[in-house]
Write a protein that holds these residues in place. Sequence first.
Motif, PDB file in Angstrom:
ATOM      1  N   TYR A  18      39.805  39.683  48.450  1.00 56.67           N
ATOM      2  CA  TYR A  18      38.736  40.652  48.261  1.00 56.67           C
ATOM      3  C   TYR A  18      38.844  41.283  46.877  1.00 56.67           C
ATOM      4  O   TYR A  18      39.926  41.311  46.284  1.00 56.67           O
ATOM      5  N   PRO A  19      37.744  41.837  46.356  1.00 56.02           N
ATOM      6  CA  PRO A  19      37.806  42.484  45.044  1.00 56.02           C
ATOM      7  C   PRO A  19      38.744  43.684  45.044  1.00 56.02           C
ATOM      8  O   PRO A  19      38.856  44.399  46.047  1.00 56.02           O
ATOM      9  N   ASN A  20      39.405  43.898  43.917  1.00 53.12           N
ATOM     10  CA  ASN A  20      40.262  45.066  43.728  1.00 53.12           C
ATOM     11  C   ASN A  20      39.541  46.028  42.785  1.00 53.12           C
ATOM     12  O   ASN A  20      39.747  46.028  41.573  1.00 53.12           O
ATOM     13  N   ARG A  21      38.670  46.838  43.363  1.00 53.29           N
ATOM     14  CA  ARG A  21      37.854  47.789  42.606  1.00 53.29           C
ATOM     15  C   ARG A  21      37.198  48.744  43.590  1.00 53.29           C
ATOM     16  O   ARG A  21      37.237  48.537  44.804  1.00 53.29           O
ATOM     17  N   ALA A  22      36.572  49.787  43.058  1.00 53.14           N
ATOM     18  CA  ALA A  22      35.866  50.733  43.923  1.00 53.14           C
ATOM     19  C   ALA A  22      34.645  50.057  44.550  1.00 53.14           C
ATOM     20  O   ALA A  22      33.935  49.297  43.882  1.00 53.14           O
ATOM     21  N   PRO A  23      34.399  50.298  45.834  1.00 53.64           N
ATOM     22  CA  PRO A  23      33.236  49.699  46.488  1.00 53.64           C
ATOM     23  C   PRO A  23      31.963  50.489  46.202  1.00 53.64           C
ATOM     24  O   PRO A  23      32.006  51.632  45.737  1.00 53.64           O
ATOM     25  N   ARG A  24      30.832  49.855  46.520  1.00 56.97           N
ATOM     26  CA  ARG A  24      29.530  50.498  46.371  1.00 56.97           C
ATOM     27  C   ARG A  24      28.768  50.476  47.696  1.00 56.97           C
ATOM     28  O   ARG A  24      29.047  49.650  48.562  1.00 56.97           O
ATOM     29  N   ALA A  25      27.826  51.381  47.812  1.00 56.35           N
ATOM     30  CA  ALA A  25      26.857  51.366  48.905  1.00 56.35           C
ATOM     31  C   ALA A  25      25.476  51.459  48.272  1.00 56.35           C
ATOM     32  O   ALA A  25      25.263  52.264  47.362  1.00 56.35           O
TER      33      ALA A  25
END
Length: 407
Positions: free
Chosen positions: A295-302
């Motif tokens: 999975y990506p290693n960064r802040a998620p978005r909505a």
Amino acid sequence: MERQDLMIRQVRTAARAVLAAGLLVTGALTAAPPAAAATAPTALDTSDYTLSADYHQYDALNTALVSTLGTSAVHTVMDNANHDRQGLASSFSVAGLSGGFRFDDGDDGDCQSYPQGITTSRDAIGTANSGNYDGHQLVLVSWYTKDGCDGAQQRSRITLVDWDATYPNKYRKILLVEPTGTTAAPSFKDIPVHAGGVSWYGDYLYVADTGRGMRVFDMRKILNTDTGGTADQIGRQSGSVYYAHNYAYVLPQIGTVTAQTSAADKLVWSSISLDRVSRSIVMTEYTCQSGCTAYPNRAPRAVRFPFASGATTFAATTTASQALQLPWYNLNGVASHNGRWWFNSSSQKKLYYWTPTAGSSSFAWVSGGESISYWEDATGPDLLWSLQEPANNRNVFAVTQATYGGG
């Protein structure tokens, strides 16, 4: 177990359904632990996120499939429901519990298939007619199936579950398929997506496709197939014989809603949910703070995408109406209603609540939590439906949304 009379009055509509199944649980309105303060989301540029929708991608093939196989309405499918749901696990506990169920033992412990998304007939039509779609009040759960207990994703399905005191406590599985072949010899194939989120709006079912956006299905086009054959046979076999891994019903894809972004990272469609108030679908990403390889290693978005005016479909091109960068990670579920947001973090066992005016807070939540669906109720408290993924612990449950900051 029976609830006290006070509980039955407070969650009248949901309790009627549960009472018929003998599934009432005690302590359903136990207060949630005090909310902890949480960092708030921040706004992103909505113009960075757009959708392209095509609802006619498979028109010719689907017309041929309907002509060849015929369709069954939702009420017919439920008349032929062949699995028994059972009560919540005796050890299951969560604040604000209103009711719920588990699948039968075979599905509860299946190491190849995993429940992911959740939506209901209340999403589809709201509170009109007690939330009945084609005569049934339903909970719909999406699943993915692996090739063996440790294999790769192989196919996906939905489960329609009766949640109404008028009907037996039954459910039916329907295979999701993609049309293939030609109009002279139409066929279909498996859809090997994670199906991490699902939203039912009007007659249309939107299923999250992690790297693409959403696949679209029409609940009026459930096809009849031939049972028998081997477990691995799929599609047209010879003449008019069509197998689908021994499923009696398949739901063919009608179109695709494809996401585009000018941001540095494309959206990861991990989960989706319907917001009936703003007539939109919201999505969120499963990402890690660090250390993940899958999975990506960064802040998620909505991101929120509005439907076309007066429709249950998206316009040919749609620009997001809200976009957020989130401070939380490992998000398996999202819900939004009337300006309020909820986010489920499976690894943290937290349900985060946020509004732009009230700020954010967090509540203790279940282990292995997945998607969330908002349940509007005209006569009782509004609910949040959710579910657990781990084998032998697959409780599908509803809680009062006010217990989790909803007010």
